[in-house]
Scaffold this active site. Sequence first.
Site, PDB file in Angstrom:
ATOM      1  N   SER A  57       0.797  -1.236   0.000  1.00 44.38           N
ATOM      2  CA  SER A  57       0.000   0.000   0.000  1.00 44.38           C
ATOM      3  C   SER A  57       0.825   1.280   0.000  1.00 44.38           C
ATOM      4  CB  SER A  57      -0.957   0.012   1.198  1.00 44.38           C
ATOM      5  OG  SER A  57      -1.999  -0.914   1.006  1.00 44.38           O
ATOM      6  N   TYR A  71      -3.920  -3.200 -10.224  1.00 44.01           N
ATOM      7  CA  TYR A  71      -3.765  -2.924  -8.794  1.00 44.01           C
ATOM      8  C   TYR A  71      -2.856  -3.945  -8.127  1.00 44.01           C
ATOM      9  CZ  TYR A  71      -5.071  -2.049  -3.927  1.00 44.01           C
ATOM     10  OH  TYR A  71      -5.042  -1.771  -2.577  1.00 44.01           O
ATOM     11  N   TYR A 122      -4.148   3.667   7.961  1.00 49.27           N
ATOM     12  CA  TYR A 122      -5.442   3.002   8.122  1.00 49.27           C
ATOM     13  C   TYR A 122      -6.184   3.551   9.342  1.00 49.27           C
ATOM     14  CZ  TYR A 122      -2.693  -0.020   5.087  1.00 49.27           C
ATOM     15  OH  TYR A 122      -1.875  -0.485   4.096  1.00 49.27           O
ATOM     16  N   LYS A 167       0.297   3.481  -2.986  1.00 48.86           N
ATOM     17  CA  LYS A 167      -0.896   4.315  -3.124  1.00 48.86           C
ATOM     18  C   LYS A 167      -0.540   5.806  -3.105  1.00 48.86           C
ATOM     19  CE  LYS A 167      -3.769   0.812  -0.850  1.00 48.86           C
ATOM     20  NZ  LYS A 167      -4.543   0.463   0.371  1.00 48.86           N
ATOM     21  N   VAL A 205       1.325  -3.467   4.041  1.00 55.42           N
ATOM     22  CA  VAL A 205       1.349  -4.720   4.793  1.00 55.42           C
ATOM     23  C   VAL A 205       2.575  -5.572   4.480  1.00 55.42           C
ATOM     24  CG1 VAL A 205      -1.144  -4.780   5.113  1.00 55.42           C
ATOM     25  CG2 VAL A 205      -0.131  -5.917   3.111  1.00 55.42           C
TER      26      VAL A 205
END
Length: 310
Positions: free
Chosen positions: A70, A195, A246, A73, A264
């Site tokens: 992530s 993705y 998060y 992103k 992660v």
Amino acid sequence: MVIMSSPLTFQPILHRIAAEIEETPGRGRPADYIPALAACDPHRFGMAVAELDGTVYGVGDWRQPFSTQSITKVFTLALDLAREADELWEHVGREPSGNPFNSLVQLEYESGIPRNPFINAGALVVTDRLHSQTGDASGTLLDFLRAESGNEHLSINQDVAASESANGDRNAALGHFMAAYGNIGNPVPVLLDQYFRQCSIEASCADLALATGFLARHGIRADGSRLLTQSQAKQVNAVMLTCGTYDAAGEFAYRVGLPGKSGVGGGIIAVVPGRCTLCVWSPGLDERGNSVAGVAALDRFTTLTGVSVF
């Protein structure tokens, strides 16, 4: 507290942090829901700091490539924001979600508009829009990371991508649900492939600290060209601070005091605007998906140096 008075103090501070982390019990557990990541040793640790001119300091496994997940992103957000500007924010919000990163809960009563670009639903929207703009979102991202890090050997781990695809039912559900609201423009299988490839890029702490530098330079890339306006760079940093870890973003801001984004795979990037960027990696995660040792190391860095955005 040791107040950082010169860039030359980075290296001893990094060694001090690494020694403290080595003595810290309880490193968390690797991401076991992605089989290709489950075997990672939670005791691995690396940390790098990059100055604005590209000078990098590191300790431990700071040259070891790992699965960025992530963290990517942030870069897809910047790449699409540079192309679409404020139009992007019509399709994804900028508010903390308060829910796990892969939650479907809010999408239905918010008409398929994800809360922010860093939960999985929001990242899928950003990747979808970047793919529409470029025809190859993951390839555009990989080219950018290679250029900013100066490492032309960065690549996608095909085994990790296949593992994510085989275990990607929840992301597929998010994609189809948002497509039903008209918030996805590409076929969902095409989007998911992009993705999963995006998240499976491997890079080291040194690579990612360097690649993040444009956010510390207020939108200026490593070659001196401008990717984002100063206002857009501020926006990305702000969303990192409030949404980058998060549903633990408040705790991260409280402990670390820097814009940051976790993945992660165990990595976390962080930005000190106008001064430097950081990346830390240790695969053991807490229950919210953030590296236990990584958060602790960044906490110690801001404590020892006195550097934060507050």
